[in-house]
Design an enzyme around this catalytic site. Structure first.
Site, PDB file in Angstrom:
ATOM      1  N   ARG A 144       0.815  -1.215   0.000  1.00 31.45           N
ATOM      2  CA  ARG A 144       0.000   0.000   0.000  1.00 31.45           C
ATOM      3  C   ARG A 144       0.851   1.269   0.000  1.00 31.45           C
ATOM      4  NH1 ARG A 144      -5.432  -1.808   2.271  1.00 31.45           N
ATOM      5  NH2 ARG A 144      -6.051   0.354   2.398  1.00 31.45           N
ATOM      6  N   TYR A 147       0.693   4.299  -2.495  1.00 34.31           N
ATOM      7  CA  TYR A 147      -0.421   5.228  -2.270  1.00 34.31           C
ATOM      8  C   TYR A 147      -0.180   6.032  -0.986  1.00 34.31           C
ATOM      9  CZ  TYR A 147      -5.353   6.697  -1.816  1.00 34.31           C
ATOM     10  OH  TYR A 147      -6.522   7.415  -1.695  1.00 34.31           O
ATOM     11  N   GLU A 149       2.511   6.523   0.979  1.00 37.50           N
ATOM     12  CA  GLU A 149       3.691   7.409   1.016  1.00 37.50           C
ATOM     13  C   GLU A 149       3.597   8.480  -0.064  1.00 37.50           C
ATOM     14  OE1 GLU A 149       5.309   7.504   3.542  1.00 37.50           O
ATOM     15  OE2 GLU A 149       6.114   5.585   4.237  1.00 37.50           O
ATOM     16  N   SER A 191     -18.784  -1.193  -3.189  1.00 38.75           N
ATOM     17  CA  SER A 191     -19.255  -1.593  -4.523  1.00 38.75           C
ATOM     18  C   SER A 191     -19.145  -3.104  -4.698  1.00 38.75           C
ATOM     19  CB  SER A 191     -18.479  -0.838  -5.601  1.00 38.75           C
ATOM     20  OG  SER A 191     -17.104  -0.840  -5.329  1.00 38.75           O
ATOM     21  N   ASN A 192     -18.065  -3.708  -4.208  1.00 38.60           N
ATOM     22  CA  ASN A 192     -17.949  -5.167  -4.326  1.00 38.60           C
ATOM     23  C   ASN A 192     -19.112  -5.873  -3.639  1.00 38.60           C
ATOM     24  OD1 ASN A 192     -15.561  -4.971  -5.683  1.00 38.60           O
ATOM     25  ND2 ASN A 192     -14.316  -6.043  -4.170  1.00 38.60           N
ATOM     26  N   GLY A 209     -13.117 -10.203   8.985  1.00 34.88           N
ATOM     27  CA  GLY A 209     -14.188  -9.208   8.909  1.00 34.88           C
ATOM     28  C   GLY A 209     -14.302  -8.352  10.156  1.00 34.88           C
ATOM     29  N   THR A 212     -12.246  -2.632  10.896  1.00 34.78           N
ATOM     30  CA  THR A 212     -13.308  -1.613  10.815  1.00 34.78           C
ATOM     31  C   THR A 212     -12.953  -0.519   9.812  1.00 34.78           C
ATOM     32  OG1 THR A 212     -12.410  -0.134  12.515  1.00 34.78           O
ATOM     33  CG2 THR A 212     -13.828  -1.953  13.271  1.00 34.78           C
ATOM     34  N   ARG A 277      -6.303  -2.324  10.503  1.00 30.33           N
ATOM     35  CA  ARG A 277      -7.250  -3.046  11.367  1.00 30.33           C
ATOM     36  C   ARG A 277      -8.445  -2.191  11.747  1.00 30.33           C
ATOM     37  NH1 ARG A 277      -5.745  -3.560  16.061  1.00 30.33           N
ATOM     38  NH2 ARG A 277      -3.751  -2.528  15.817  1.00 30.33           N
ATOM     39  N   GLN A 278      -8.222  -0.908  11.918  1.00 30.22           N
ATOM     40  CA  GLN A 278      -9.336  -0.056  12.345  1.00 30.22           C
ATOM     41  C   GLN A 278      -9.129   1.357  11.829  1.00 30.22           C
ATOM     42  OE1 GLN A 278      -9.388  -0.072  16.632  1.00 30.22           O
ATOM     43  NE2 GLN A 278      -7.356   0.814  16.781  1.00 30.22           N
TER      44      GLN A 278
HETATM   45  P1  NAD Z   1     -11.395   7.404  -8.613  1.00 36.85           P
HETATM   46  O1  NAD Z   1     -10.393   6.344  -8.947  1.00 36.85           O
HETATM   47  O2  NAD Z   1     -12.807   7.172  -8.965  1.00 36.85           O
HETATM   48  O3  NAD Z   1     -10.973   8.795  -9.277  1.00 36.85           O
HETATM   49  C1  NAD Z   1      -9.624   9.150  -9.522  1.00 36.85           C
HETATM   50  C2  NAD Z   1      -9.597   9.911 -10.844  1.00 36.85           C
HETATM   51  O4  NAD Z   1      -8.251  10.340 -11.095  1.00 36.85           O
HETATM   52  C3  NAD Z   1     -10.020   9.053 -12.035  1.00 36.85           C
HETATM   53  O5  NAD Z   1     -10.899   9.753 -12.852  1.00 36.85           O
HETATM   54  C4  NAD Z   1      -8.702   8.769 -12.748  1.00 36.85           C
HETATM   55  O6  NAD Z   1      -8.862   8.497 -14.122  1.00 36.85           O
HETATM   56  C5  NAD Z   1      -7.939  10.041 -12.455  1.00 36.85           C
HETATM   57  N1  NAD Z   1      -6.484   9.897 -12.561  1.00 36.85           N
HETATM   58  C6  NAD Z   1      -5.699   8.929 -12.021  1.00 36.85           C
HETATM   59  N2  NAD Z   1      -4.420   9.143 -12.336  1.00 36.85           N
HETATM   60  C7  NAD Z   1      -4.384  10.294 -13.073  1.00 36.85           C
HETATM   61  C8  NAD Z   1      -3.344  11.016 -13.701  1.00 36.85           C
HETATM   62  N3  NAD Z   1      -2.063  10.623 -13.611  1.00 36.85           N
HETATM   63  N4  NAD Z   1      -3.671  12.139 -14.401  1.00 36.85           N
HETATM   64  C9  NAD Z   1      -4.957  12.542 -14.503  1.00 36.85           C
HETATM   65  N5  NAD Z   1      -5.996  11.876 -13.934  1.00 36.85           N
HETATM   66  C10 NAD Z   1      -5.698  10.770 -13.230  1.00 36.85           C
HETATM   67  O7  NAD Z   1     -11.237   7.690  -7.056  1.00 36.85           O
HETATM   68  P2  NAD Z   1     -12.082   8.631  -6.093  1.00 36.85           P
HETATM   69  O8  NAD Z   1     -12.687   7.777  -5.055  1.00 36.85           O
HETATM   70  O9  NAD Z   1     -12.931   9.542  -6.860  1.00 36.85           O
HETATM   71  O10 NAD Z   1     -10.911   9.460  -5.389  1.00 36.85           O
HETATM   72  C11 NAD Z   1     -10.601  10.788  -5.795  1.00 36.85           C
HETATM   73  C12 NAD Z   1      -9.464  11.323  -4.923  1.00 36.85           C
HETATM   74  O11 NAD Z   1      -9.867  11.316  -3.557  1.00 36.85           O
HETATM   75  C13 NAD Z   1      -8.163  10.516  -5.021  1.00 36.85           C
HETATM   76  O12 NAD Z   1      -7.066  11.387  -4.983  1.00 36.85           O
HETATM   77  C14 NAD Z   1      -8.199   9.679  -3.767  1.00 36.85           C
HETATM   78  O13 NAD Z   1      -6.896   9.340  -3.332  1.00 36.85           O
HETATM   79  C15 NAD Z   1      -8.915  10.596  -2.790  1.00 36.85           C
HETATM   80  N6  NAD Z   1      -9.580   9.833  -1.717  1.00 36.85           N
HETATM   81  C16 NAD Z   1     -10.737   9.155  -1.981  1.00 36.85           C
HETATM   82  C17 NAD Z   1     -11.312   8.414  -0.953  1.00 36.85           C
HETATM   83  C18 NAD Z   1     -12.602   7.658  -1.159  1.00 36.85           C
HETATM   84  O14 NAD Z   1     -13.016   6.947  -0.235  1.00 36.85           O
HETATM   85  N7  NAD Z   1     -13.297   7.759  -2.274  1.00 36.85           N
HETATM   86  C19 NAD Z   1     -10.703   8.354   0.304  1.00 36.85           C
HETATM   87  C20 NAD Z   1      -9.515   9.040   0.494  1.00 36.85           C
HETATM   88  C21 NAD Z   1      -8.957   9.790  -0.517  1.00 36.85           C
HETATM   89  N1  UDP Z   2     -12.645  -5.782   1.699  1.00 40.14           N
HETATM   90  C1  UDP Z   2     -13.345  -6.973   1.723  1.00 40.14           C
HETATM   91  N2  UDP Z   2     -13.893  -7.436   0.556  1.00 40.14           N
HETATM   92  C2  UDP Z   2     -13.782  -6.759  -0.610  1.00 40.14           C
HETATM   93  C3  UDP Z   2     -13.076  -5.529  -0.636  1.00 40.14           C
HETATM   94  C4  UDP Z   2     -12.504  -5.068   0.546  1.00 40.14           C
HETATM   95  O1  UDP Z   2     -13.486  -7.613   2.772  1.00 40.14           O
HETATM   96  O2  UDP Z   2     -14.328  -7.242  -1.623  1.00 40.14           O
HETATM   97  C5  UDP Z   2     -12.089  -5.250   2.951  1.00 40.14           C
HETATM   98  C6  UDP Z   2     -10.618  -4.820   2.867  1.00 40.14           C
HETATM   99  O3  UDP Z   2      -9.761  -5.893   3.158  1.00 40.14           O
HETATM  100  C7  UDP Z   2     -10.563  -3.731   3.911  1.00 40.14           C
HETATM  101  C8  UDP Z   2     -11.962  -3.095   3.873  1.00 40.14           C
HETATM  102  O4  UDP Z   2     -12.808  -4.069   3.249  1.00 40.14           O
HETATM  103  O5  UDP Z   2     -10.371  -4.285   5.193  1.00 40.14           O
HETATM  104  C9  UDP Z   2     -12.017  -1.800   3.074  1.00 40.14           C
HETATM  105  O6  UDP Z   2     -11.404  -2.048   1.827  1.00 40.14           O
HETATM  106  P1  UDP Z   2     -11.380  -0.981   0.646  1.00 40.14           P
HETATM  107  O7  UDP Z   2     -10.574  -1.588  -0.451  1.00 40.14           O
HETATM  108  O8  UDP Z   2     -12.761  -0.549   0.343  1.00 40.14           O
HETATM  109  O9  UDP Z   2     -10.642   0.302   1.222  1.00 40.14           O
HETATM  110  P2  UDP Z   2      -9.387   0.560   2.206  1.00 40.14           P
HETATM  111  O10 UDP Z   2      -9.990   1.306   3.325  1.00 40.14           O
HETATM  112  O11 UDP Z   2      -8.800  -0.740   2.661  1.00 40.14           O
HETATM  113  O12 UDP Z   2      -8.434   1.333   1.370  1.00 40.14           O
END
Ligand code: NAD
Ligand code: UDP
Length: 325
Positions: A144, A147, A149, A191-192, A209, A212, A277-278
């Site tokens: 991980r 992402y 770092e 979504s999964n 599971g 959290t 884990r949480q």
């Molecule tokens: P997402 O994957 O749906 O959207 C990311 C978008 O960035 C996509 O449209 C992708 O095509 C675009 N992209 C990726 N690399 C690119 C590049 N090099 N140049 C131009 N476009 C690029 O994800 P999301 O859930 O919409 O997340 C959006 C942002 O929010 C991300 O930076 C993500 O790290 C951050 N974020 C999201 C969550 C969450 O739970 N959804 C949580 C924490 C942080």
């Molecule tokens: N997870 C799971 N089944 C799935 C996808 C994810 O049990 O089909 C678990 C995963 O191991 C993690 C949590 O659900 O503990 C959240 O995963 P997700 O990939 O949504 O985001 P994360 O918070 O881990 O970046």
């Protein structure tokens, strides 16, 4: 907001980005959506294309970009572990070079810049819930890390540009957010589970599971993001944004089963490396600074997301690969 605010949203065709573009257009911004369509899709922004204030640029943020803007929201980066681990070197480049390029653009244009940082900067946290003052517990060399770092380095860059060049920055640490417009192949847990339940397939929980997460509905998150951009210059963040209602992944699976009325079985698969884990945000700072709190309960947000995925399945649109538009 000035009447003619030119606003760039990088990652604007992604899940959060498309909601943000829609919201900004509704508020009267001129919006430039910049995306390389790695995980984003034209479909998410298709309803916006008829708006004369909306423009799309296919561009990879790891390369410099020259446009004239007043505000930048930097969201470009794959957010789902399966996608950001697919090409980890590109993930680091997107986070780090992407941040440098967007910060350089902000510096030249004197624009205010928002960074979509993440709860992953806390890693597998030893402090619970996580306040912004916690420095985290992150493996620098694990699956991980590209992402985690990458996002940590991006935060460093934002604060260095702020201190060194006086840039107006707004850094949000976003916790797990879900909702309509998630890619059917996104690979994240909400979504999964919903797609597995609706298709009558086994619901695959990684590990036991008991780990959290705290899930925030997309409308609540976007509301906080826009409020953060509108704060006075002295507000830089980092600010935790999310919903502190914490559930185990097993509880989430059971809730999805109940809300879909599915008869899918719950099965267990191996836990991926370094899975935290949480996780629960301490959002006291966001509450005070933004006068904001999440409003949508998990059950209601899931119901809306389930309705979206039912429509996705009915339309036969559920199998496009990421990047397939
Ligand atoms: P997402 O994957 O749906 O959207 C990311 C978008 O960035 C996509 O449209 C992708 O095509 C675009 N992209 C990726 N690399 C690119 C590049 N090099 N140049 C131009 N476009 C690029 O994800 P999301 O859930 O919409 O997340 C959006 C942002 O929010 C991300 O930076 C993500 O790290 C951050 N974020 C999201 C969550 C969450 O739970 N959804 C949580 C924490 C942080
Ligand atoms: N997870 C799971 N089944 C799935 C996808 C994810 O049990 O089909 C678990 C995963 O191991 C993690 C949590 O659900 O503990 C959240 O995963 P997700 O990939 O949504 O985001 P994360 O918070 O881990 O970046």
């Amino acid at each position: 907001m000035r009447p003619e605010t030119r606003t760039l949203v990088s990652g604007g065709a992604g899940f959060l980005g498309s909601h943000l573009c829609e919201r900004l257009l509704a508020e009267g911004h001129d919006v430039i959506c910049v995306d390389n369509f790695y995980t984003g899709r034209r479909r998410t922004i298709a309803p916006l294309l008829g708006n004369p204030r909306f423009e799309v640029l296919r561009h990879d943020v790891t390369f410099p970009l020259y446009v004239e803007v007043d505000q930048i929201y930097n969201l470009a980066c794959p957010a789902s572990p399966i996608h950001y681990q697919n090409d980890p070197v590109q993930t680091v480049k997107t986070s780090v070079h992407g941040a440098i390029n967007m910060l350089g653009l902000a510096k030249r244009c004197r624009a205010t810049i928002f960074q979509a940082s993440t709860s992953e900067v806390y890693g597998d946290p030893r402090v619970h819930p996580q306040p912004e003052t916690y420095w985290g517990h992150v493996n620098p060399i694990g699956p991980r890390s590209c992402y985690d770092e990458g996002k940590r380095c991006a935060e460093t860059l934002f604060f260095d540009y702020h201190r060194q060049h006086g840039l107006r920055i707004k850094v949000a640490r976003i916790f797990n957010t879900y909702g309509p417009r998630m890619h059917p192949n996104d690979g994240r847990v909400v979504s999964n589970f919903i797609l597995q339940a609706l298709r009558g397939e086994d619901i695959a929980i990684y590990g036991d599971g008991r780990q959290t997460r705290s899930f925030c509905y997309v409308d609540d998150l976007i509301d906080a993001v826009v409020r953060l951009m509108d704060t006075p210059d002295s507000v830089t963040g980092p600010l935790n944004l999310g919903n502190p209602a914490e559930v185990s992944i097993l509880e989430l699976a059971e809730l999805v089963l109940r809300l879909t009325g599915s008869r899918s079985r719950i099965v267990h698969r191996p836990l991926p490396g370094d899975d935290p884990r949480q996780r629960q945000p301490d959002i006291s700072a966001a509450r005070t600074t933004l006068d904001w709190a999440p409003k949508v309960a998990l059950e209601d947000g899931l119901a809306a997301t389930i309705a979206y995925f039912r429509a996705v399945l009915d339309s036969g649109e559920a199998h496009p690969p990421p990047g397939g538009g």
